[in-house]
Motif scaffolding. Structure first.
Motif, PDB file in Angstrom:
ATOM      1  N   GLY A 163      93.267  69.838  27.272  1.00 53.21           N
ATOM      2  CA  GLY A 163      94.551  69.300  26.832  1.00 53.21           C
ATOM      3  C   GLY A 163      94.736  69.352  25.338  1.00 53.21           C
ATOM      4  N   ILE A 164      94.223  70.426  24.689  1.00 50.41           N
ATOM      5  CA  ILE A 164      94.344  70.583  23.239  1.00 50.41           C
ATOM      6  C   ILE A 164      94.991  71.938  22.951  1.00 50.41           C
ATOM      7  CG2 ILE A 164      92.392  69.081  22.706  1.00 50.41           C
ATOM      8  CD1 ILE A 164      90.662  71.562  22.459  1.00 50.41           C
ATOM      9  N   HIS A 165      95.285  72.169  21.652  1.00 54.85           N
ATOM     10  CA  HIS A 165      95.998  73.394  21.304  1.00 54.85           C
ATOM     11  C   HIS A 165      95.407  74.125  20.103  1.00 54.85           C
ATOM     12  CE1 HIS A 165      99.170  72.142  24.086  1.00 54.85           C
ATOM     13  NE2 HIS A 165      99.119  70.937  23.521  1.00 54.85           N
ATOM     14  N   SER A 166      94.338  73.644  19.503  1.00 54.26           N
ATOM     15  CA  SER A 166      93.787  74.292  18.314  1.00 54.26           C
ATOM     16  C   SER A 166      92.308  73.956  18.185  1.00 54.26           C
ATOM     17  CB  SER A 166      94.540  73.846  17.058  1.00 54.26           C
ATOM     18  OG  SER A 166      94.308  72.474  16.795  1.00 54.26           O
ATOM     19  N   SER A 167      91.642  74.730  17.332  1.00 54.72           N
ATOM     20  CA  SER A 167      90.220  74.483  17.089  1.00 54.72           C
ATOM     21  C   SER A 167      90.010  73.161  16.361  1.00 54.72           C
ATOM     22  CB  SER A 167      89.630  75.639  16.273  1.00 54.72           C
ATOM     23  OG  SER A 167      90.290  75.756  15.026  1.00 54.72           O
ATOM     24  N   ARG A 168      90.967  72.762  15.536  1.00 54.16           N
ATOM     25  CA  ARG A 168      90.820  71.473  14.844  1.00 54.16           C
ATOM     26  C   ARG A 168      90.873  70.314  15.844  1.00 54.16           C
ATOM     27  NH1 ARG A 168      91.566  69.818   9.334  1.00 54.16           N
ATOM     28  NH2 ARG A 168      91.667  67.559   9.249  1.00 54.16           N
ATOM     29  N   GLN A 169      91.789  70.413  16.821  1.00 54.43           N
ATOM     30  CA  GLN A 169      91.833  69.374  17.844  1.00 54.43           C
ATOM     31  C   GLN A 169      90.557  69.365  18.672  1.00 54.43           C
ATOM     32  OE1 GLN A 169      95.376  69.970  20.155  1.00 54.43           O
ATOM     33  NE2 GLN A 169      96.770  69.353  18.505  1.00 54.43           N
TER      34      GLN A 169
END
Length: 436
Positions: free
Chosen positions: A401-407
């Motif tokens: 349920g995330i969208h980026s490497s930072r998340q």
């Protein structure tokens, strides 16, 4: 040099002489002796033959098992080309028109296989073999032949997709053999056999012919030869001196500007452009491609297309293709300036991701992404293809349920521990100590 090698070399040289002289001899006979014998000596297939020879030499270890088949194929292509050439030149006009394209295709095939035979078929077979990277490691004697082949290919730099293609098996089968071999060798990962470091100070691995960034680099070498030939064909006249000078400056700008853009992008992203060391095989291939670009792309016969009443040199498209190839090569040249060398409990992170529904390999891929590794670095660290990394990244983001490497890094930092990511050398703001 033994007698067999000398005999193969003589046969190879005779084949080259036949390919070189046959068009002129046959066409001279067809014209009743009115054409000069050397009229058809040159063909653009000649420089391409030496490109094929350079590629075969770089891949001679893989092509060695087919050396006899390649030698037979070179002989068959030569005989087929000579037969079609004789039928085309000495037969009727209708037959000659019908055989025009088959003759062209067989000429290039015959020259290409002649070049491959130079690197693979003519030299004696190398029976020495290279030492196994497994050495005398405990458990190596329990590996099956196929497990040993898979492990040796993976630890020497091949990706999982390349091993699957070379052994004619599926990538999932390669993963199964890898898991069985790791269990027999008593290791959790093949990195324990051939550890791969990551970070700004690590020397990137040498780029070979089969490396993921080799193809755009080859395209750049060919474009460089085409562009150089374009510049050397310019004849400055007093009437067109200004326009030709502006054309030369435009070509040079088309070569320089993409590199300036790459340097600017690297500075903006706090990265640097690090040159890659090339293997001897790839270096020879690049030189052959640059030479082929100069010979195929120009000369007294030219390489041009007619647009109405104007003629446009095909070489003019080379600078544009050079920029496209550089864009494809850029991910293999960009490296971080700094990366904080922090350790984390990778086993706990992998177990956490496995508990969230990720597979074992997918968990390792997501972990490397959270650490800030680029796609080429993940491929080199885990011996997987770029497509596998991209697929696992997309599936993992949807699963978590995330969208980026930072998340992803924030998620692992919150649930497991501090995880550094690209451009993130400190803990998140909400994790900082806000007590007075």
């Amino acid at each position: 040099m033994d007698a067999k090698t000398a005999l193969r070399g003589t046969a190879w040289a005779a084949g080259g002489i036949a390919l070189l002289l046959a068009p002129g001899v046959v066409r001279t006979m067809g014209e009743g002796g009115h054409l000069p014998l050397g009229y058809y000596l040159w063909t653009s297939a000649i420089p391409l033959a030496f490109v094929a020879a350079a590629l075969a030499w770089a891949l001679r270890d893989r092509l060695g098992r087919w050396r006899r088949a390649l030698g037979a194929a070179a002989l068959a292509a030569l005989l087929a080309y000579l037969a079609v050439l004789c039928a085309s030149c000495l037969g009727t006009m209708r037959l000659g028109a019908a055989l025009r394209w088959p003759e062209w295709a067989l000429r290039y095939a015959a020259w290409a296989l002649w070049g491959v035979a130079l690197a693979v078929w003519v030299p004696p077979a190398d029976d020495a073999g290279s030492p196994s990277p497994l050495g005398c490691r405990p458990g190596a004697e329990t590996l099956t032949e196929r497990e040993r082949e898979v492990v040796e290919a993976l630890v020497t730099g091949s990706t999982q997709a390349q091993v699957a293609e070379a052994l004619a098996i599926s990538p999932s089968t390669v993963a199964t053999y890898r898991a069985r071999a790791c269990e027999k060798l008593g290791v959790a990962s093949l990195d324990e056999i051939a550890p791969r470091e990551v970070g700004a100070a690590v020397v990137p691995p040498a780029m070979g012919v089969t490396s993921s960034g080799a193809l755009p680099l080859m395209a750049m070498a060919l474009c460089a030869g085409l562009t150089l030939r374009l510049l050397t064909r310019v004849v400055v006249s007093s009437e067109q001196a200004l326009s030709q000078a502006l054309g030369i400056l435009a070509v040079l700008a088309a070569l320089v500007v993409p590199w300036l853009v790459l340097l600017g992008y690297a500075r903006l992203r706090d990265m640097r452009v690090r040159p890659r060391r090339l293997t001897a095989g790839l270096s020879v291939v690049l030189l052959a491609l640059a030479a082929a670009g100069m010979l195929v792309g120009g000369g007294w016969y030219g390489l041009e297309v007619r647009l109405g009443s104007e003629t446009l040199s095909v070489n003019a498209f080379a600078p544009v293709a050079h920029a496209v190839a550089l864009a494809l090569l850029a991910p293999h040249l960009l490296w971080p300036k700094t990366r904080e060398a922090l350790r984390l409990d990778e086993e706990r992170c992998v177990l956490y991701l496995r508990g969230r529904g990720a597979g074992e390999l997918q968990a390792h891929v997501l972990l490397k992404i959270a650490l800030g590794l680029s796609t080429p670095e993940v491929c080199e660290a885990l011996h997987v293809a770029a497509g596998t990394v991209n697929a696992y990244r997309a599936q993992g983001y949807e699963l978590l349920g995330i969208h980026s490497s930072r998340q992803l890094a924030d998620l692992l930092a919150r649930d497991v521990g501090f995880v550094p990511s690209a451009g993130k050398n400190g803990p998140p703001a909400d994790d900082s100590d806000t007590s007075v």
